[in-house]
Design a protein around this motif. Structure first.
Motif, short mmCIF file in Angstrom:
data_model
loop_
_atom_site.label_atom_id
_atom_site.label_comp_id
_atom_site.label_asym_id
_atom_site.label_seq_id
_atom_site.Cartn_x
_atom_site.Cartn_y
_atom_site.Cartn_z
N GLN A 117 131.70 54.82 -19.20
CA GLN A 117 131.46 54.47 -17.86
C GLN A 117 132.48 54.30 -16.68
O GLN A 117 132.23 54.58 -15.61
CB GLN A 117 130.61 53.33 -17.98
CG GLN A 117 128.97 53.64 -18.37
CD GLN A 117 128.20 52.65 -17.95
OE1 GLN A 117 128.31 51.64 -17.97
NE2 GLN A 117 127.16 53.13 -17.42
N GLY A 118 133.47 53.62 -17.39
CA GLY A 118 134.72 53.06 -16.28
C GLY A 118 135.40 54.48 -15.88
O GLY A 118 135.55 54.54 -14.67
N VAL A 119 135.35 55.50 -16.51
CA VAL A 119 135.96 57.08 -16.24
C VAL A 119 135.02 57.61 -15.09
O VAL A 119 135.63 58.04 -13.94
CB VAL A 119 136.36 57.72 -17.37
CG1 VAL A 119 136.73 59.13 -16.79
CG2 VAL A 119 137.41 57.21 -18.37
N GLU A 120 133.96 57.24 -15.29
CA GLU A 120 132.75 57.85 -14.48
C GLU A 120 132.78 57.20 -13.14
O GLU A 120 132.77 58.10 -12.19
CB GLU A 120 131.50 57.62 -14.97
CG GLU A 120 130.12 58.46 -14.37
CD GLU A 120 128.84 58.22 -15.42
OE1 GLU A 120 128.86 58.68 -16.53
OE2 GLU A 120 128.31 57.15 -14.85
N TRP A 121 132.84 55.90 -13.18
CA TRP A 121 133.07 55.33 -11.93
C TRP A 121 134.24 55.63 -11.18
O TRP A 121 133.98 55.76 -9.86
CB TRP A 121 133.03 53.71 -12.19
CG TRP A 121 131.74 53.10 -12.62
CD1 TRP A 121 130.74 53.64 -13.24
CD2 TRP A 121 131.29 51.93 -12.40
NE1 TRP A 121 129.82 52.87 -13.28
CE2 TRP A 121 130.18 51.70 -12.86
CE3 TRP A 121 131.95 50.44 -11.70
CZ2 TRP A 121 129.36 50.46 -12.76
CZ3 TRP A 121 131.48 49.56 -11.55
CH2 TRP A 121 130.08 49.40 -12.12
N THR B 95 126.68 61.90 -18.45
CA THR B 95 125.99 60.34 -18.85
C THR B 95 124.91 60.50 -20.04
O THR B 95 124.67 59.55 -20.87
CB THR B 95 125.28 59.74 -17.66
OG1 THR B 95 126.06 59.77 -16.48
CG2 THR B 95 124.93 58.46 -17.99
N ALA B 96 124.28 61.59 -20.21
CA ALA B 96 123.40 61.99 -21.23
C ALA B 96 124.22 61.75 -22.72
O ALA B 96 123.81 61.23 -23.62
CB ALA B 96 122.85 63.52 -21.30
N LEU B 97 125.49 62.40 -22.56
CA LEU B 97 126.39 62.43 -23.77
C LEU B 97 126.49 60.72 -24.16
O LEU B 97 126.45 60.43 -25.17
CB LEU B 97 127.79 63.16 -23.68
CG LEU B 97 128.74 62.89 -24.56
CD1 LEU B 97 128.35 63.69 -25.93
CD2 LEU B 97 130.01 63.16 -24.10
N ASN B 98 126.86 60.02 -22.84
CA ASN B 98 127.14 58.67 -23.29
C ASN B 98 126.14 57.72 -23.77
O ASN B 98 126.25 56.90 -24.52
CB ASN B 98 127.70 58.19 -21.93
CG ASN B 98 128.81 57.13 -21.99
OD1 ASN B 98 129.33 56.94 -23.16
ND2 ASN B 98 128.99 56.20 -21.05
N TYR C 58 118.85 54.63 -17.22
CA TYR C 58 119.18 56.26 -17.08
C TYR C 58 118.31 56.89 -16.42
O TYR C 58 118.46 57.50 -15.58
CB TYR C 58 119.59 56.55 -18.45
CG TYR C 58 120.00 58.02 -18.50
CD1 TYR C 58 121.27 58.60 -17.73
CD2 TYR C 58 119.25 58.91 -19.28
CE1 TYR C 58 121.46 60.00 -18.02
CE2 TYR C 58 119.47 60.47 -19.36
CZ TYR C 58 120.70 60.68 -18.81
OH TYR C 58 121.12 62.25 -18.74
N TRP C 59 117.03 56.62 -16.78
CA TRP C 59 115.68 57.29 -16.32
C TRP C 59 115.67 57.11 -14.86
O TRP C 59 115.43 57.95 -13.89
CB TRP C 59 114.56 57.10 -17.22
CG TRP C 59 113.37 57.51 -16.54
CD1 TRP C 59 113.08 58.79 -16.06
CD2 TRP C 59 112.01 56.87 -16.33
NE1 TRP C 59 111.45 59.05 -15.83
CE2 TRP C 59 110.99 57.69 -15.82
CE3 TRP C 59 111.92 55.30 -16.73
CZ2 TRP C 59 109.66 57.18 -15.48
CZ3 TRP C 59 110.40 55.12 -16.50
CH2 TRP C 59 109.51 55.87 -16.09
N ARG C 60 115.68 55.75 -14.66
CA ARG C 60 115.40 55.37 -13.26
C ARG C 60 116.59 55.68 -12.15
O ARG C 60 116.31 55.86 -11.01
CB ARG C 60 114.75 54.05 -13.04
CG ARG C 60 113.76 53.47 -13.93
CD ARG C 60 112.46 54.39 -13.48
NE ARG C 60 112.25 54.49 -12.23
CZ ARG C 60 111.29 55.03 -11.58
NH1 ARG C 60 110.54 56.11 -11.96
NH2 ARG C 60 111.02 54.64 -10.24
N VAL C 61 117.81 55.31 -12.61
CA VAL C 61 118.95 55.26 -11.68
C VAL C 61 119.37 56.88 -11.59
O VAL C 61 119.59 57.38 -10.48
CB VAL C 61 119.79 54.20 -12.04
CG1 VAL C 61 121.23 54.25 -11.15
CG2 VAL C 61 119.25 52.84 -11.92
N TYR C 62 119.53 57.47 -12.83
CA TYR C 62 120.28 58.68 -12.62
C TYR C 62 119.35 59.80 -12.50
O TYR C 62 119.58 61.09 -11.91
CB TYR C 62 120.91 58.76 -14.20
CG TYR C 62 122.14 58.06 -14.19
CD1 TYR C 62 123.35 58.75 -13.91
CD2 TYR C 62 122.31 56.88 -14.55
CE1 TYR C 62 124.59 58.13 -14.24
CE2 TYR C 62 123.28 56.30 -14.83
CZ TYR C 62 124.65 56.72 -14.81
OH TYR C 62 125.75 56.14 -14.79
#
Lengths: 195, 73
Positions: free
Chosen positions: A114-118, A68-71, A190-194
């Motif tokens: 994100q869809g792929v990640e999901w 997700t950092a790349l995203n 990103y910081w709070r959830v991931y």
């Protein structure tokens, strides 16, 4: 018999609006959206602090922080390209299209990634009802994705107007404000959830 | 006028000083004695209280800046 004289003041060069109506409307809308995200993040933080068995809970997959950092980088780059597009637009409208296209393409990449990640996370067992962790993840990140899609549609409509040569500065600015919101909120999520 | 407010202020002071701490949310570990949860509640309360004030204040400063930067007719 009395005659009534009416004096009319003809304004030949009215003062331009402080903020275009389209931008002001968008800012008001985004203020409510900001409070929505703030509420969700606050609820997530409290639920996370109260998790007795750790976060993520046992049996639940860890969120893909590195991928997700790349995203995130792609989304931030998309925002930066839109800033360039805005500056080019102010000088020469015809040269704006490549910058706007690149910005939209990177935004679309973010949503598709994100869809792929999901899909991967659902296969690993993280669903909306599998845990509080899953519920919050899909709710917060899903609402952000919804905003990203809506902002991409707005930017796509701006692209079409630009292609036809009828894109007004205020319309473009409103679309930009929407996209900057999507880009600006994401690092916090990103910081709070991931994280 | 101020004297009339004394009873109200006295009741408020007693209410604030004597009330126990309460976590009102019934669904997210409400009433939990955990320090982490309490800290989260406090942080969330401060965040949710200050954010709209900062946004409205920032909006006001932005509009004032734009107004001053916009040339007169």
């Amino acid at each position: 018999m009395t005659s009534r004289t009416t004096s009319l003041r003809v304004v030949t060069n009215p003062r331009p609006p402080v903020v275009p109506s389209a931008v002001l409307g968008m800012l008001l809308f985004l203020f409510t959206e900001l409070m929505l995200f703030a509420g969700l993040i606050s609820a997530h933080s409290i639920a996370r602090a109260g998790a007795l068995l750790g976060w993520p809970p046992p049996g639940q997959p860890r969120l893909p922080l590195e991928e997700t950092a790349l995203n995130t980088a792609a989304l931030l780059l998309s925002g930066a390209l839109l800033i360039v597009a805005q500056r080019v637009f102010a000088r020469d409208k015809r040269r704006t299209k490549p910058w706007l296209t690149a910005s939209i393409a990177l935004g679309a990449f973010f949503v598709i990634f994100q869809g792929v990640e999901w899909v991967g996370l659902i296969r690993e067992g993280l669903t909306l009802t599998s845990s509080t962790h899953g519920g919050f993840f899909y709710l917060i990140i899903g609402i952000h994705a919804l905003h990203a899609v809506a902002a991409l549609i707005v930017l796509g409509m701006n692209w079409l107007r630009l292609h036809r040569g009828i894109l007004a500065q205020s319309t473009f600015a409103a679309g930009q404000v929407f996209w900057y919101f999507v880009v600006g909120v994401w690092p916090i999520l990103y910081w709070r959830v991931y994280g | 006028m101020i004297r009339a407010l004394f009873p109200v202020l006295a009741i408020l002071a007693v209410w604030v000083l004597l009330a126990d701490g309460a976590l009102a949310c019934a669904v997210c570990s409400g009433g939990d004695d955990d320090v982490k949860v309490k800290d989260s509640y406090v942080a969330a309360t401060i965040f949710m209280s200050l954010l709209p004030l900062c946004v409205v204040g920032g909006g006001f400063l932005f509009l004032r800046h734009r107004y001053r930067a916009t040339p007169d007719e």
